[in-house]
Design a protein around this motif. Structure first.
Motif, mmCIF file in Angstrom:
data_model
loop_
_atom_site.group_PDB
_atom_site.id
_atom_site.type_symbol
_atom_site.label_atom_id
_atom_site.label_comp_id
_atom_site.label_asym_id
_atom_site.label_seq_id
_atom_site.Cartn_x
_atom_site.Cartn_y
_atom_site.Cartn_z
ATOM 1 N N THR A 1 -13.213 12.865 -23.281
ATOM 2 C CA THR A 1 -13.885 13.872 -24.114
ATOM 3 C C THR A 1 -12.876 14.960 -24.481
ATOM 4 O OG1 THR A 1 -15.878 13.476 -22.816
ATOM 5 C CG2 THR A 1 -15.855 15.484 -24.144
ATOM 6 N N PRO A 2 -12.814 15.393 -25.744
ATOM 7 C CA PRO A 2 -11.896 16.501 -26.078
ATOM 8 C C PRO A 2 -12.176 17.710 -25.171
ATOM 9 C CG PRO A 2 -12.778 15.517 -28.082
ATOM 10 C CD PRO A 2 -13.496 14.867 -26.930
ATOM 11 N N THR B 1 -4.179 16.592 -14.761
ATOM 12 C CA THR B 1 -4.565 17.752 -13.936
ATOM 13 C C THR B 1 -4.968 18.962 -14.788
ATOM 14 O OG1 THR B 1 -2.224 18.204 -13.684
ATOM 15 C CG2 THR B 1 -3.325 17.153 -11.831
ATOM 16 N N GLU B 2 -4.639 18.946 -16.067
ATOM 17 C CA GLU B 2 -5.115 20.037 -16.937
ATOM 18 C C GLU B 2 -6.614 19.853 -17.205
ATOM 19 O OE1 GLU B 2 -4.712 21.703 -21.404
ATOM 20 O OE2 GLU B 2 -3.280 20.155 -20.799
ATOM 21 N N ARG B 3 -7.004 18.612 -17.457
ATOM 22 C CA ARG B 3 -8.412 18.296 -17.682
ATOM 23 C C ARG B 3 -9.225 18.448 -16.385
ATOM 24 N NH1 ARG B 3 -11.299 15.134 -21.240
ATOM 25 N NH2 ARG B 3 -9.417 14.736 -22.417
ATOM 26 N N PHE B 4 -8.597 18.118 -15.251
ATOM 27 C CA PHE B 4 -9.308 18.097 -13.966
ATOM 28 C C PHE B 4 -8.655 19.063 -12.962
ATOM 29 C CE2 PHE B 4 -9.906 13.642 -15.620
ATOM 30 C CZ PHE B 4 -11.277 13.734 -15.868
ATOM 31 N N PRO B 5 -8.769 20.392 -13.181
ATOM 32 C CA PRO B 5 -8.119 21.349 -12.264
ATOM 33 C C PRO B 5 -8.623 21.231 -10.825
ATOM 34 C CG PRO B 5 -9.594 22.489 -13.817
ATOM 35 C CD PRO B 5 -9.499 21.065 -14.269
ATOM 36 N N ALA B 6 -9.820 20.676 -10.626
ATOM 37 C CA ALA B 6 -10.361 20.540 -9.268
ATOM 38 C C ALA B 6 -9.444 19.698 -8.386
ATOM 39 C CB ALA B 6 -11.756 19.916 -9.319
ATOM 40 N N MET C 1 -17.068 22.752 -22.708
ATOM 41 C CA MET C 1 -17.853 23.986 -22.559
ATOM 42 C C MET C 1 -19.328 23.764 -22.907
ATOM 43 S SD MET C 1 -16.690 26.779 -21.284
ATOM 44 C CE MET C 1 -17.264 28.346 -21.950
ATOM 45 N N THR C 2 -19.632 22.700 -23.634
ATOM 46 C CA THR C 2 -21.021 22.541 -24.084
ATOM 47 C C THR C 2 -21.706 21.297 -23.500
ATOM 48 O OG1 THR C 2 -20.237 21.406 -26.059
ATOM 49 C CG2 THR C 2 -20.628 23.774 -26.257
#
Ligand code: NAD
Ligand code: MG
Length: 398
Positions: A191-192, A310-315, A197-198
């Motif tokens: 997903t972009p 890791t940018e998409r998934f900071p967790a 956020m939405t």
């Protein structure tokens, strides 16, 4: 195999229902001793009518009154944490399936460990939040801890029997060079990023390969689930966070891998259905049928592997840092995540704020080494309060 008397903590959930499905296939080997549920009392009542356990446990006296009217006379109804502890440690039960979600599962699972039960662990949060004390309880009680989490069950199957890492030295000298956890990447792998956020709770819970409870589904979407699993692997196999790699594998057919020093890589494959690891752990060291469809290799599409973003998934980074620090950092990480996920599911914060809340709690966290369960619970409560403050700061966005 001797008849096993089984307690299922969290029998009304996704893992609980899959466990009962496997158990029902082998009435000559397994008997249901106790079932527990938190909110879906009608489901628990149906399970009690079908399996006639000696005990059923619900959260409070009101629910106990409701359930008592619906269950066979042979089933005694207990309530509260005391009830969960009683059925988890009862002398007439051999095997405890720990399938409550979140920190709520900690005390009964520890009680099962102290009582020396065979524990089939799905409730990874309990091990993440109190790893050292949990394993102390397992050792003191002479319990057997078997992983139900599909990745850890896969690694357990690929490791040499009796394998354990070396305290302080991780894998050195063991012949094993890496544990590799596979991860689907969840529903938002492609997903972009700006659209995250939405996204709605239902979109986050629509996992491409697995059907699971809502909390772990959101954890899979943020990949905090893989972060918790990294810490879970450190405790289960006595290795360091640096010994565990994570690889994205969108098809969820290769459930995890073990790399050896000679270049061999062993993997466990199967259709994505939790009844396989459940059947494995129930029967271990033997094997029983699980009801899972056979894997048809020639019908499989390509198996893909890629590094996690890791940018998409900071967790993932937050969890790895907590796994490197250990002490009560994983306790805080888990508590903050539980608060943030609940806030997202209640539509109080946006999806990317889950990791933001956890990051804020961890940024200020003053770590300590919890010496007892009360200290773990203090750290847990402190992190929850900090997370609530952080959640409040994001609430005006929705
Ligand atoms: P779920 O939400 O479907 O079920 C949770 C169970 O816990 C239910 O029986 C519920 O009644 C009970 N419960 C919830 N809150 C409780 C509380 N406060 N006190 C007592 N009981 C309570 O969740 P699930 O998907 O079955 O996951 C259960 C655990 O297994 C989680 O820790 C999850 O991370 C782990 N797990 C699940 C899967 C899966 O495929 N579902 C895979 C691996 C690990
Ligand atoms: Mg898993």
């Amino acid at each position: 195999m001797a008849m096993q008397q089984i307690t299922i903590l969290g029998s009304t959930g996704s893992i609980g229902v899959s466990s009962l499905d496997v158990i029902a296939r082998h009435p000559d080997q397994f008997r249901v001793f106790a079932l527990t549920g938190h909110s879906r009392i009608e489901v628990l009542a149906e399970q009690c009518q079908r399996f006639v356990p000696a005990f059923a446990v619900v959260p409070n006296a009101e629910a106990a009154g409701q359930l008592s009217a619906l269950v066979p006379t042979q089933t005694r109804v207990l309530c509260g944490v005391e009830g969960l502890i009683e059925v988890a440690s009862h002398s007439d039960t051999d095997t405890v399936v720990a399938a409550i979600v979140g920190a709520a599962g900690l005390l009964p699972t520890i009680a099962a460990a102290e009582a020396g039960k065979k524990i089939l662990l799905a409730n990874k949060e309990a091990l993440v939040m109190a790893g050292a004390l949990f394993l102390d309880a397992v050792a003191r009680g002479g319990a057997t801890l078997l992983p139900l989490d599909s990745e850890h069950n896969a690694i357990f199957q690929c490791l040499p029997p009796g394998f354990t890492g070396v305290s302080g030295a991780g894998l050195s000298g063991t012949g094993v060079s890496k544990l590799i956890l596979s991860a689907s990447g969840g529903p938002f792998r492609t997903t972009p990023i700006e659209q995250l956020m939405t996204v709605s709770p239902d979109q986050a819970c629509a996992h491409p390969n697995w059907s699971m409870g809502r909390k772990i589904s959101v954890d899979s979407a943020t990949m905090m689930n893989k972060g918790l699993e990294l810490i879970e692997a450190c405790w289960l196999f006595n290795v360091a966070a640096a010994d565990v790699d994570i690889v994205i594998h969108p098809q969820s057919i290769v459930h995890s891998l073990v790399e050896y020093v000679d270049g061999s890589v062993l993997a466990q494959l199967g259709n994505p259905d939790m009844r396989t690891p459940i059947a494995h752990a129930l029967a271990w060291p033997e094997r029983i049928a699980s009801g899972v469809a056979r894997l048809n290799l020639t019908e499989l599409a390509a198996l893909e592997f890629e590094p996690p973003d890791t940018e998409r998934f900071p967790a993932l980074t937050l969890a790895r840092q907590a796994g490197e620090s250990m002490g009560d950092a994983p306790t805080a990480l888990n508590a903050a995540n539980e608060v943030a996920v609940a806030a997202f599911l209640a539509e109080q914060i946006r999806f990317p704020r889950i990791a933001a809340v956890v990051a804020e709690v961890m940024a200020d966290w003053q770590g300590s080494e919890p010496a007892c369960l009360e200290a773990v619970q203090d750290s847990d409560s402190r992190a929850r309060r900090l997370a609530q403050v952080s959640v409040a700061g994001y609430q005006d966005e929705v």
